[in-house]
Write an enzyme that holds these catalytic residues in place. Structure first.
Site, short mmCIF file in Angstrom:
data_model
loop_
_atom_site.label_atom_id
_atom_site.label_comp_id
_atom_site.label_asym_id
_atom_site.label_seq_id
_atom_site.Cartn_x
_atom_site.Cartn_y
_atom_site.Cartn_z
CB ALA A 95 -142.81 -13.69 -53.00
CE1 TYR A 157 -147.83 -14.44 -46.84
CE2 TYR A 157 -148.59 -12.17 -46.84
CZ TYR A 157 -148.69 -13.47 -47.31
OH TYR A 157 -149.64 -13.78 -48.25
CE LYS A 164 -151.75 -13.34 -50.80
NZ LYS A 164 -152.40 -14.02 -51.95
CB ILE A 193 -154.61 -23.50 -44.69
CG1 ILE A 193 -155.84 -22.77 -44.16
CG2 ILE A 193 -154.96 -24.94 -45.06
CD1 ILE A 193 -157.00 -22.68 -45.15
NE ARG A 194 -148.11 -28.39 -41.58
CZ ARG A 194 -147.01 -27.66 -41.36
NH1 ARG A 194 -146.22 -27.33 -42.36
NH2 ARG A 194 -146.70 -27.26 -40.14
CG LEU A 196 -148.13 -28.32 -52.47
CD1 LEU A 196 -148.21 -28.52 -53.98
CD2 LEU A 196 -147.02 -29.19 -51.87
CB ALA A 197 -148.62 -21.63 -50.81
P1 NAD Z 1 -151.14 -23.90 -53.09
O1 NAD Z 1 -149.67 -24.07 -53.20
O2 NAD Z 1 -151.97 -25.10 -53.01
O3 NAD Z 1 -151.67 -22.98 -54.27
C1 NAD Z 1 -150.92 -21.94 -54.81
C2 NAD Z 1 -151.17 -21.97 -56.29
O4 NAD Z 1 -150.54 -20.88 -56.93
C3 NAD Z 1 -150.61 -23.25 -56.96
O5 NAD Z 1 -151.66 -23.93 -57.60
C4 NAD Z 1 -149.62 -22.70 -57.97
O6 NAD Z 1 -149.60 -23.47 -59.16
C5 NAD Z 1 -150.21 -21.31 -58.22
N1 NAD Z 1 -149.27 -20.40 -58.85
C6 NAD Z 1 -148.13 -19.85 -58.35
N2 NAD Z 1 -147.51 -19.13 -59.30
C7 NAD Z 1 -148.29 -19.20 -60.41
C8 NAD Z 1 -148.17 -18.70 -61.74
N3 NAD Z 1 -147.13 -17.97 -62.14
N4 NAD Z 1 -149.15 -18.99 -62.63
C9 NAD Z 1 -150.22 -19.77 -62.27
N5 NAD Z 1 -150.37 -20.28 -61.04
C10 NAD Z 1 -149.41 -20.01 -60.13
O7 NAD Z 1 -151.35 -22.94 -51.81
P2 NAD Z 1 -152.65 -22.23 -51.21
O8 NAD Z 1 -152.31 -21.98 -49.79
O9 NAD Z 1 -153.87 -22.97 -51.58
O10 NAD Z 1 -152.60 -20.81 -51.94
C11 NAD Z 1 -153.69 -20.28 -52.66
C12 NAD Z 1 -153.91 -18.81 -52.32
O11 NAD Z 1 -154.31 -18.70 -50.97
C13 NAD Z 1 -152.69 -17.91 -52.47
O12 NAD Z 1 -153.09 -16.66 -53.01
C14 NAD Z 1 -152.24 -17.71 -51.04
O13 NAD Z 1 -151.55 -16.49 -50.88
C15 NAD Z 1 -153.59 -17.67 -50.37
N6 NAD Z 1 -153.58 -17.87 -48.90
C16 NAD Z 1 -152.98 -18.99 -48.38
C17 NAD Z 1 -152.99 -19.18 -47.00
C18 NAD Z 1 -152.30 -20.36 -46.36
O14 NAD Z 1 -151.94 -20.27 -45.18
N7 NAD Z 1 -152.12 -21.48 -47.07
C19 NAD Z 1 -153.61 -18.23 -46.16
C20 NAD Z 1 -154.22 -17.12 -46.74
C21 NAD Z 1 -154.20 -16.95 -48.12
O1 0WE Z 2 -149.59 -16.36 -49.21
C1 0WE Z 2 -149.04 -17.26 -48.62
C2 0WE Z 2 -147.83 -17.93 -49.23
C3 0WE Z 2 -147.65 -17.61 -50.68
C4 0WE Z 2 -146.31 -18.03 -51.25
C5 0WE Z 2 -145.67 -19.21 -50.89
C6 0WE Z 2 -144.45 -19.54 -51.49
C7 0WE Z 2 -143.67 -20.76 -51.09
C8 0WE Z 2 -142.80 -21.25 -52.24
C9 0WE Z 2 -145.72 -17.20 -52.16
N1 0WE Z 2 -144.54 -17.51 -52.74
C10 0WE Z 2 -143.91 -18.65 -52.43
N2 0WE Z 2 -142.70 -18.93 -53.03
C11 0WE Z 2 -142.11 -20.13 -52.96
O2 0WE Z 2 -141.01 -20.34 -53.51
N3 0WE Z 2 -149.53 -17.67 -47.39
C12 0WE Z 2 -150.60 -16.87 -46.80
C13 0WE Z 2 -149.01 -18.79 -46.61
C14 0WE Z 2 -147.94 -18.23 -45.72
O3 0WE Z 2 -146.70 -18.04 -46.19
C15 0WE Z 2 -145.97 -17.45 -45.18
C16 0WE Z 2 -146.79 -17.27 -44.06
C17 0WE Z 2 -148.07 -17.77 -44.40
C18 0WE Z 2 -149.28 -17.77 -43.52
C19 0WE Z 2 -144.65 -17.03 -45.18
C20 0WE Z 2 -144.13 -16.46 -44.03
C21 0WE Z 2 -144.94 -16.27 -42.91
C22 0WE Z 2 -146.28 -16.67 -42.90
#
Ligand code: NAD
Ligand code: 0WE
Length: 261
Positions: A95, A157, A164, A193-194, A196-197
């Site tokens: 997003a 969020y 989601k 989880i920490r 890049l997202a």
């Molecule tokens: P991450 O940044 O390591 O992975 C996110 C991935 O999304 C990256 O590899 C990025 O290249 C890919 N991506 C984004 N836009 C894309 C596009 N247009 N085409 C192809 N790939 C694209 O972060 P993460 O935390 O490992 O995220 C993976 C999944 O886990 C996401 O769906 C996220 O919502 C979900 N998630 C994350 C957390 C958290 O706290 N980190 C918690 C619950 C769920």
């Molecule tokens: O799903 C996510 C994050 C997904 C995500 C992250 C980014 C960062 C960079 C989607 N879009 C973007 N766009 C960007 O430009 N999570 C579950 C991790 C997350 O993100 C939050 C959380 C948690 C947990 C954002 C606000 C509050 C809690």
């Protein structure tokens, strides 16, 4: 012999060694699966190629989830080296950053909503459509990653929570449609989880601390813990499970009130 021996898995969403998709790749490799990875763009390509080399992945292919031509090219190319596909991991979401902070009603736009739903939810349907011919007859398993912001309101969020919620409904509808072909579709709802997202998300540290202090297990989860649950859900050990969202969050989602500690 590992419980994924003989399985072929395509993993979408590796961006770094902290990515949930990387935790899933390591667990699946350990359990004997053959892997292939995708990268979102040329910037990420060299990194993903390095990870692929590290775990003997068969192929590293481009795939921007917002692009139908890239999705169809991905399965054309994969079909050239693999005669079938057992496992598909969708671990990506997006997003616009400025909609992941502030007052939901103020910051959310039509354009941001479209992008969030397109990349974070519809892309799973698009992948299912394209992967279906290769997964037929393979007791296939599709898995996506979601977050509790789909079912509870919380700060920041915002539009990702809506996306989601759509993703989780998508998982159920795909399970319903693909079940007769023996393809299972599930989700893991991971705790924060920490990765890049999560980088640059305001107060993420506070969220991690809150979970550590209040979750039944009094800890945050790791990509290894999510990876192990993913490996199970995509294995024949989970042959009776489809359309389900499994929380891997140290139990945080089940609490009604935090302890007085
Ligand atoms: P991450 O940044 O390591 O992975 C996110 C991935 O999304 C990256 O590899 C990025 O290249 C890919 N991506 C984004 N836009 C894309 C596009 N247009 N085409 C192809 N790939 C694209 O972060 P993460 O935390 O490992 O995220 C993976 C999944 O886990 C996401 O769906 C996220 O919502 C979900 N998630 C994350 C957390 C958290 O706290 N980190 C918690 C619950 C769920
Ligand atoms: O799903 C996510 C994050 C997904 C995500 C992250 C980014 C960062 C960079 C989607 N879009 C973007 N766009 C960007 O430009 N999570 C579950 C991790 C997350 O993100 C939050 C959380 C948690 C947990 C954002 C606000 C509050 C809690």
């Amino acid at each position: 012999m590992g419980f994924l021996a003989g399985k072929r898995a395509l993993i979408i969403g590796i961006a770094s060694n902290r990515s949930i998709a990387w935790g899933i790749a390591e667990a699946m490799k350990r359990e004997g699966a053959e892997l292939a990875f995708t990268y979102q763009n040329e910037k990420l390509r060299p990194r993903v190629e390095k990870f692929a080399a590290e775990c003997g992945a068969q192929a590293t292919l481009p795939c921007d989830l917002g692009n139908d031509d890239e999705i169809s090219a991905l399965f054309d190319t994969l079909g050239g080296s693999w005669d079938g596909l057992d496992i598909l991991i969708h671990s990506a979401a997006f997003a616009p950053r400025d909609e992941l902070t502030g007052d939901f009603v103020e910051v959310t736009t039509r354009e941001g909503s479209k992008t969030a739903h397109d990349i974070s939810s519809y892309s799973l349907t698009a992948l299912g459509k394209a992967a279906r011919p290769m997964m037929r007859g393979h007791s296939g398993a599709i898995l996506s990653l979601t977050y509790m912001g789909s079912v509870r309101a919380m700060p920041s969020y915002n539009v990702m929570g809506l996306a989601k919620a759509s993703l989780e409904a998508n998982i159920r509808y795909m399970a319903y449609a693909l079940g007769p072909e023996g393809i299972r579709v599930n989700g893991i709802s991971a705790g924060p989880i920490r990765t890049l997202a999560a980088a640059g998300i305001a107060d993420f540290r506070k969220m991690l601390d809150h979970v550590e202090q209040n979750a039944p297990l009094r800890k945050n989860v790791s990509i290894e813990e999510v990876g192990n649950a993913a490996a199970f859900l995509c294995s024949d050990l989970a042959s009776g499970i489809t359309g389900e969202i499994t929380y891997v969050d140290a139990g945080f989602n089940i609490i009604g009130m935090s302890g007085y500690n």
